[in-house]
Write an enzyme that holds these catalytic residues in place. Structure first.
Site, PDB file in Angstrom:
ATOM      1  N   ASP A  21       0.854  -1.000   0.131  1.00 39.51           N
ATOM      2  CA  ASP A  21      -0.120   0.259   0.167  1.00 39.51           C
ATOM      3  C   ASP A  21       0.835   1.144  -0.122  1.00 39.51           C
ATOM      4  OD1 ASP A  21      -1.950   1.755   0.331  1.00 39.51           O
ATOM      5  OD2 ASP A  21      -2.941   1.329   2.146  1.00 39.51           O
ATOM      6  N   ASP A 115      -2.648   2.070  -6.069  1.00 36.92           N
ATOM      7  CA  ASP A 115      -1.694   3.009  -4.673  1.00 36.92           C
ATOM      8  C   ASP A 115      -1.934   1.034  -4.118  1.00 36.92           C
ATOM      9  OD1 ASP A 115      -4.397   2.669  -3.870  1.00 36.92           O
ATOM     10  OD2 ASP A 115      -3.628   4.881  -2.170  1.00 36.92           O
ATOM     11  N   GLU A 116      -2.267  -0.095  -4.195  1.00 37.59           N
ATOM     12  CA  GLU A 116      -2.389  -0.921  -3.325  1.00 37.59           C
ATOM     13  C   GLU A 116      -2.563  -1.974  -4.690  1.00 37.59           C
ATOM     14  OE1 GLU A 116      -4.890  -1.597  -0.180  1.00 37.59           O
ATOM     15  OE2 GLU A 116      -6.669  -0.509  -0.802  1.00 37.59           O
TER      16      GLU A 116
END
EC number: 2.7.7.7
Length: 366
Positions: A21, A115-116
């Protein structure tokens, strides 16, 4: 984690799952690219009266600023907050860089957003025996190549890996081993469980369920009776059990666009006019990727922040922009007269098929 490859007394290999993350991703990119923003409270999003925060830097989070918060509220809580317009093309390019780093270690990558992502490194391409060392190497390379910090959670299933990545944020990592899993979950408030939102959390509290241990003390029948098809999932994760595999090439489930108005609207004509650019944006994505979908959903957020959604599914994939527009307007027309003025409209297309795009669900704010 105990990464010998097997659980004591069993022959089943222990999976090694990493949840990566990025830390305050959009805001961190803006601080990276503009030195004047570093160390200052930054919000990515619109600063106008009707704007919404898309992401907040850690400096801003100290004041309680968070994503999805109205900009006026964020500014009130942090008077020195600096608003920056989002640059989604930049974020997508950096996300591609990060994904390429993942791919150096495993082909089993399940992106959740820009983003993860989950990574299954049980068998990793570099033959690194310990998952924590894989995570450390990935985080170091992300930092070296992008200048950004990532946090990681390492465990034997997806649920615990995601919990673990929150445990040492920012710029840290944490391991939840098979021996630790059940005990880690039992003290966790149900509101901290990923997949349990505020409404479900409140329902659980009303039933006397406040922690993982409280859920674990219930029967499967009780959980199914009160929470339907999700009951079994809650029952098992309260025991540290999650059999969901990391799904490589996870196909996007839907594509959507939404916009918040400068003033609340209630007339059909004005609202229908606002739908047009949303439909255009969704259809442009369909044309770019070749994706087509069968379910059109209209999202309406009223002035008091109540949200309703209305959907219609058709037998064949929506064939063109005009068809998408007609379906969306039809859903809107069915709600007229509206009970309240409207703050936001959104349109999405789901049940996608025939596309090559393997990104996760994405919604574009306008």
């Amino acid at each position: 984690m105990s990464e010998s490859g097997t659980v004591t007394g069993e022959a089943t290999p222990v999976r090694k799952i990493i949840h990566i993350d990025m830390d305050a991703f959009y805001a961190s990119v803006e601080q990276r690219d503009n030195p004047e923003l570093r160390g200052k409270p930054v919000a990515v999003g619109g600063s106008a009266e009707r704007g919404v925060v898309a992401a907040a830097s850690y400096e801003a989070r100290k004041f309680g600023v968070r994503s999805a918060m109205p900009s006026v509220t964020a500014k009130r809580q942090c008077p020195d907050l600096i608003f920056v317009r989002p640059r989604f093309e930049v974020y997508k390019a950096i996300s591609k860089q990060i994904r390429d780093i993942f791919a150096e270690h495993t082909p089993i990558i399940e992106p959740l957003s820009l983003d993860e992502a989950y990574l299954d490194v049980t068998e990793n391409l570099q033959g690194i025996p310990l998952a924590r060392d894989v995570a450390l190497r990935i985080r170091e390379k992300i930092k070296a190549e992008t200048g950004l910090n990532a946090s990681a959670g390492i465990s034997y299933n997806k649920f615990l890996a995601k919990l673990a990545s929150d445990h040492r944020k920012p710029n840290g990592q944490f391991v939840i081993s098979p021996e630790m899993g059940p005990a880690f979950v039992e003290t966790l408030p149900v509101g901290k469980f990923h997949g349990i939102g505020p409404a479900t959390s409140a329902k659980m509290n009303a039933l006397g369920l406040f922690t993982g241990l409280d859920i674990r003390n219930q029967t499967l029948e009780f959980m199914n009776a009160n929470f339907g098809k999700s009951g079994a999932y809650y029952y098992w994760i309260s025991r540290g059990v999650d059999e969901r595999p990391v799904r490589a090439n996870r196909i996007r489930k839907s594509i959507g666009a939404e916009t918040t108005f400068s003033t609340d609207l209630d007339e059909y004509g004005a609202l229908a006019a606002e739908l047009k650019p949303l439909v255009d944006k969704v259809w442009r994505h369909c044309e770019t990727t070749g994706n087509r979908g069968r379910t059109v959903t209209l999202k309406i957020k009223f002035a008091d922040f109540e949200i309703i959604t209305r959907s219609r599914s058709v037998t064949a994939p929506v064939a063109g922009r005009d068809d998408l527009g007609r379906l969306a307007c039809g859903l809107l027309e069915a709600e007229i007269p509206l009970p309240k003025r409207v703050r936001l409209l959104g349109v999405s297309l789901s049940a996608l098929q025939d596309g090559d795009d393997a990104e996760p669900q994405l919604t574009f704010g306008l």
